[in-house]
Write a protein that holds these residues in place. Structure first.
Motif, PDB file in Angstrom:
ATOM      1  N   GLU A   1      48.896  12.578  57.769  1.00  9.24           N
ATOM      2  CA  GLU A   1      47.780  12.368  56.831  1.00  9.24           C
ATOM      3  C   GLU A   1      46.688  13.399  57.097  1.00  9.24           C
ATOM      4  OE1 GLU A   1      47.971  10.003  54.480  1.00  9.24           O
ATOM      5  OE2 GLU A   1      49.962   9.537  55.301  1.00  9.24           O
ATOM      6  N   PRO A   2      45.946  13.806  56.056  1.00  7.37           N
ATOM      7  CA  PRO A   2      44.924  14.853  56.224  1.00  7.37           C
ATOM      8  C   PRO A   2      43.870  14.533  57.293  1.00  7.37           C
ATOM      9  CG  PRO A   2      45.244  14.346  53.892  1.00  7.37           C
ATOM     10  CD  PRO A   2      46.058  13.355  54.659  1.00  7.37           C
ATOM     11  N   HIS A   3      43.522  13.244  57.461  1.00  7.63           N
ATOM     12  CA  HIS A   3      42.432  12.922  58.397  1.00  7.63           C
ATOM     13  C   HIS A   3      42.918  12.830  59.841  1.00  7.63           C
ATOM     14  CE1 HIS A   3      44.336   9.061  57.453  1.00  7.63           C
ATOM     15  NE2 HIS A   3      43.984   8.723  58.672  1.00  7.63           N
ATOM     16  N   GLN A   4      44.229  12.802  60.055  1.00 11.56           N
ATOM     17  CA  GLN A   4      44.736  12.632  61.427  1.00 11.56           C
ATOM     18  C   GLN A   4      44.582  13.921  62.224  1.00 11.56           C
ATOM     19  OE1 GLN A   4      48.644  11.164  60.527  1.00 11.56           O
ATOM     20  NE2 GLN A   4      47.954   9.051  60.402  1.00 11.56           N
ATOM     21  N   GLN A   5      43.982  13.789  63.389  1.00  6.90           N
ATOM     22  CA  GLN A   5      43.766  14.988  64.220  1.00  6.90           C
ATOM     23  C   GLN A   5      44.669  15.007  65.444  1.00  6.90           C
ATOM     24  OE1 GLN A   5      39.614  15.622  65.149  1.00  6.90           O
ATOM     25  NE2 GLN A   5      39.002  14.895  63.128  1.00  6.90           N
ATOM     26  N   LEU A   6      45.242  13.860  65.759  1.00  8.57           N
ATOM     27  CA  LEU A   6      46.047  13.751  66.972  1.00  8.57           C
ATOM     28  C   LEU A   6      47.225  12.833  66.695  1.00  8.57           C
ATOM     29  CD1 LEU A   6      46.228  14.387  70.019  1.00  8.57           C
ATOM     30  CD2 LEU A   6      44.739  12.449  70.442  1.00  8.57           C
ATOM     31  N   LEU A   7      48.441  13.329  66.938  1.00 10.84           N
ATOM     32  CA  LEU A   7      49.638  12.510  66.783  1.00 10.84           C
ATOM     33  C   LEU A   7      50.182  12.266  68.182  1.00 10.84           C
ATOM     34  CD1 LEU A   7      51.418  14.632  63.977  1.00 10.84           C
ATOM     35  CD2 LEU A   7      49.553  13.007  63.694  1.00 10.84           C
ATOM     36  N   GLU A   8      50.078  11.039  68.653  1.00  7.59           N
ATOM     37  CA  GLU A   8      50.527  10.751  70.012  1.00  7.59           C
ATOM     38  C   GLU A   8      51.934  10.180  70.001  1.00  7.59           C
ATOM     39  OE1 GLU A   8      46.761   9.640  72.574  1.00  7.59           O
ATOM     40  OE2 GLU A   8      46.901   8.431  70.762  1.00  7.59           O
ATOM     41  N   VAL A   9      52.644  10.399  71.101  1.00  5.89           N
ATOM     42  CA  VAL A   9      54.032   9.955  71.202  1.00  5.89           C
ATOM     43  C   VAL A   9      54.178   9.051  72.416  1.00  5.89           C
ATOM     44  CG1 VAL A   9      56.393  10.726  71.626  1.00  5.89           C
ATOM     45  CG2 VAL A   9      54.945  11.981  70.028  1.00  5.89           C
ATOM     46  N   VAL A  10      54.753   7.863  72.194  1.00  5.89           N
ATOM     47  CA  VAL A  10      54.991   6.911  73.288  1.00  5.89           C
ATOM     48  C   VAL A  10      56.484   6.572  73.334  1.00  5.89           C
ATOM     49  CG1 VAL A  10      54.591   4.529  74.069  1.00  5.89           C
ATOM     50  CG2 VAL A  10      52.668   5.912  73.244  1.00  5.89           C
ATOM     51  N   TRP A  11      57.079   6.755  74.500  1.00  6.74           N
ATOM     52  CA  TRP A  11      58.484   6.357  74.689  1.00  6.74           C
ATOM     53  C   TRP A  11      58.473   4.900  75.133  1.00  6.74           C
ATOM     54  CZ3 TRP A  11      62.096   9.657  72.934  1.00  6.74           C
ATOM     55  CH2 TRP A  11      61.638  10.955  72.646  1.00  6.74           C
TER      56      TRP A  11
ATOM     57  N   PHE B   1      50.760  15.761  69.715  1.00 11.27           N
ATOM     58  CA  PHE B   1      50.344  16.985  69.032  1.00 11.27           C
ATOM     59  C   PHE B   1      48.927  16.871  68.501  1.00 11.27           C
ATOM     60  CE2 PHE B   1      54.906  16.503  68.632  1.00 11.27           C
ATOM     61  CZ  PHE B   1      55.379  17.760  68.944  1.00 11.27           C
ATOM     62  N   VAL B   2      48.174  17.940  68.673  1.00 12.62           N
ATOM     63  CA  VAL B   2      46.874  18.069  68.018  1.00 12.62           C
ATOM     64  C   VAL B   2      47.106  18.818  66.702  1.00 12.62           C
ATOM     65  CG1 VAL B   2      44.643  19.258  68.163  1.00 12.62           C
ATOM     66  CG2 VAL B   2      45.531  18.018  70.141  1.00 12.62           C
ATOM     67  N   VAL B   3      46.477  18.338  65.625  1.00 16.52           N
ATOM     68  CA  VAL B   3      46.565  19.025  64.336  1.00 16.52           C
ATOM     69  C   VAL B   3      45.504  20.129  64.309  1.00 16.52           C
ATOM     70  CG1 VAL B   3      46.372  18.770  61.827  1.00 16.52           C
ATOM     71  CG2 VAL B   3      47.291  16.877  63.213  1.00 16.52           C
ATOM     72  N   LEU B   4      45.926  21.363  64.107  1.00 17.73           N
ATOM     73  CA  LEU B   4      44.943  22.455  64.062  1.00 17.73           C
ATOM     74  C   LEU B   4      44.117  22.360  62.778  1.00 17.73           C
ATOM     75  CD1 LEU B   4      46.567  25.645  65.586  1.00 17.73           C
ATOM     76  CD2 LEU B   4      45.571  23.658  66.695  1.00 17.73           C
ATOM     77  N   GLN B   5      42.799  22.411  62.943  1.00 16.53           N
ATOM     78  CA  GLN B   5      41.880  22.274  61.813  1.00 16.53           C
ATOM     79  C   GLN B   5      41.118  23.586  61.609  1.00 16.53           C
ATOM     80  OE1 GLN B   5      41.820  19.557  60.163  1.00 16.53           O
ATOM     81  NE2 GLN B   5      42.177  17.775  61.465  1.00 16.53           N
TER      82      GLN B   5
END
Length: 450
Positions: A279-289, A313-317
């Protein structure tokens, strides 16, 4: 696709950590007009983030679903409370554990009752999020495991207030601006140094020749004579090369500080996409195993599970500038293993991870990958320093001490030491590095004015 994108990717330093008046990098960047309009806002300078940027984030689980934000937040709050409680052991004669990792794990075991339930047990998710928090902390500390980070001195590190920000024109816009103030030809690039000879008597060519205590010899055979040399090479290089790099070798106390302090790897993996799946507003996508727990031994098979160390992942802005780019972070041995793989192997592993966590087996693969390789780089051998088990803040101060050791030496300050690993409270940061350089320059100023 965005043809106008500049494709700026920071391979090294990423953020100004704690952009507020106490941060010299922020002050210079502001003075030179290198920041975006929002970075300088008053309220942004007051944010107390404790070194952990409060970004709008989404947390994906390995089951292919977005995890319940409330459950994630509760587990994360517990983790940060435990991390904050480590400050109590500063200066303590008998800390309960040698390392931050052991302390945090023991507290988690004490706080979260043992599991009776099966897959659906809410404690299972809590533990998985806590395991992810520890990996993020490894990236921040630049270490393979928090078990390597000493508990007692951990609280000496100071984080400044302010909402972390980036340079729109790249971090190098700051160094380029500083360089532009110097006379032409002052800085020589691609001039690798082979050895630094000190405590010597080196004579210039010519009649009224002066004698110098220091001789810097380059790999290409050129050499420079000097009264003073400021050494700013990374601690990783010193660990590997200090014995032959300095002639005579450094005194034992200095060599011991170099051996004892910690230095690890934190790398970035940039993935460029045709179209964003986030989504456009998301700045950080975290991953949990979701099957992981800090109370169980992680898999040590790097071949098959190195990518599980990735924190997300950080979304580059903004995308207008960067294109649709994610920047993943990964630390430690897994990060060093990643450096040995081909681009295709890294891209394929990242595609598998993203397909797994989004639950979308046909998610398009990234169109390109770019990554840092700080461990393989011969003059860095890693990213930045931490205070390891078996070392203390005193080692940082010993590393920072100029040579010769005797202050009454007729030829003082032959070797001066700067760089992030020489700053006791701001190690691992660019502002620590900058302040350490100013500190050594000031030491020489004092000598010349005496």
């Amino acid at each position: 696709s965005l043809p106008a994108a500049s494709g700026l990717a920071e391979m090294g330093a990423h953020w100004i950590h704690g952009p507020s008046p106490g941060n010299p990098v922020f002050c210079l960047a502001s003075r030179y007009g290198l920041l975006g309009p929002e970075a300088a806002r008053e309220e942004n300078q007051q944010v107390e983030a404790g070194g952990h940027p409060p970004m709008p984030s989404v947390t994906y689980g390995s089951s292919g679903k977005v995890l319940n934000p409330k459950a994630v937040r509760e587990a994360r709050d517990l983790f940060y409370a435990l991390l904050a409680s480590t400050r109590a052991f500063q200066g303590s004669k008998e800390p309960p554990w040698p390392s931050v990792g052991q302390y945090v794990r023991a507290e988690i075991a004490r706080t979260i009752p043992t599991m009776a339930g099966g897959e659906e047990d809410p404690r299972r998710l809590q533990l998985a999020v806590l395991a992810a928090c520890l990996k993020l902390e490894c990236c921040i500390s630049g270490t393979h495991s928090m078990d390597l980070v000493a508990l007692e001195p951990f609280g000496e590190y100071v984080s400044l207030p302010g909402l972390d920000c980036t340079f729109p024109g790249g971090y190098s816009s700051l160094s380029e601006r500083l360089l532009s103030d110097l006379p032409e030809g002052t800085v020589l690039l691609n001039k690798a140094v082979r050895t630094i000879q000190w405590q010597g008597s080196f004579r210039e060519e010519g009649d009224d020749a002066r004698v110098f205590p220091v001789r810097v010899e380059c790999e290409d055979g050129d050499f420079f004579l000097a009264d003073h040399v400021i050494i700013t090479v990374p601690l990783g290089f010193l660990k590997e090369r200090h014995q032959e790099f300095f002639q005579p070798p450094l005194p034992e106390r200095k060599a011991e500080a170099i051996r004892h302090l910690g230095f690890g790897t934190n790398n970035k993996i940039f993935l460029e996409f045709e179209e964003p799946f986030w989504e456009p507003h998301q700045q950080l996508l975290e991953v949990v195993w979701e099957d992981e727990s800090p109370l169980e031994e992680p898999s040590t098979d790097l071949e098959t599970s190195w990518f599980k160390k990735l924190i997300g992942f950080v979304v580059l802005q903004p995308p207008e500038q960067h294109g649709h780019v994610l920047c993943g972070f990964i630390a430690g041995k897994e990060s060093e293993h990643m450096e040995t793989l081909s681009d295709a192997e890294v891209l394929s592993a990242m595609t598998r991870v993203l397909r797994t966590v989004t639950g979308n087996p046909s998610l398009p693969a990234p169109r390109s990958v770019l990554r840092s390789r700080w461990h393989s780089a011969p003059y860095t051998r890693g990213s930045y320093s931490y205070v390891a088990v078996g070392s203390s803040g005193d080692d940082i101060d010993v590393l920072a001490q100029p040579l010769p050791e005797d202050p009454r030496d007729p030829r003082p300050l032959q070797l001066l030491f700067a760089g992030e690993a020489t700053h006791r409270t701001f190690y691992s940061t660019t502002h620590g590095a900058l302040l350490s350089g100013w500190r050594e320059a000031e030491r020489l100023n004092q000598l010349f004015q005496a």
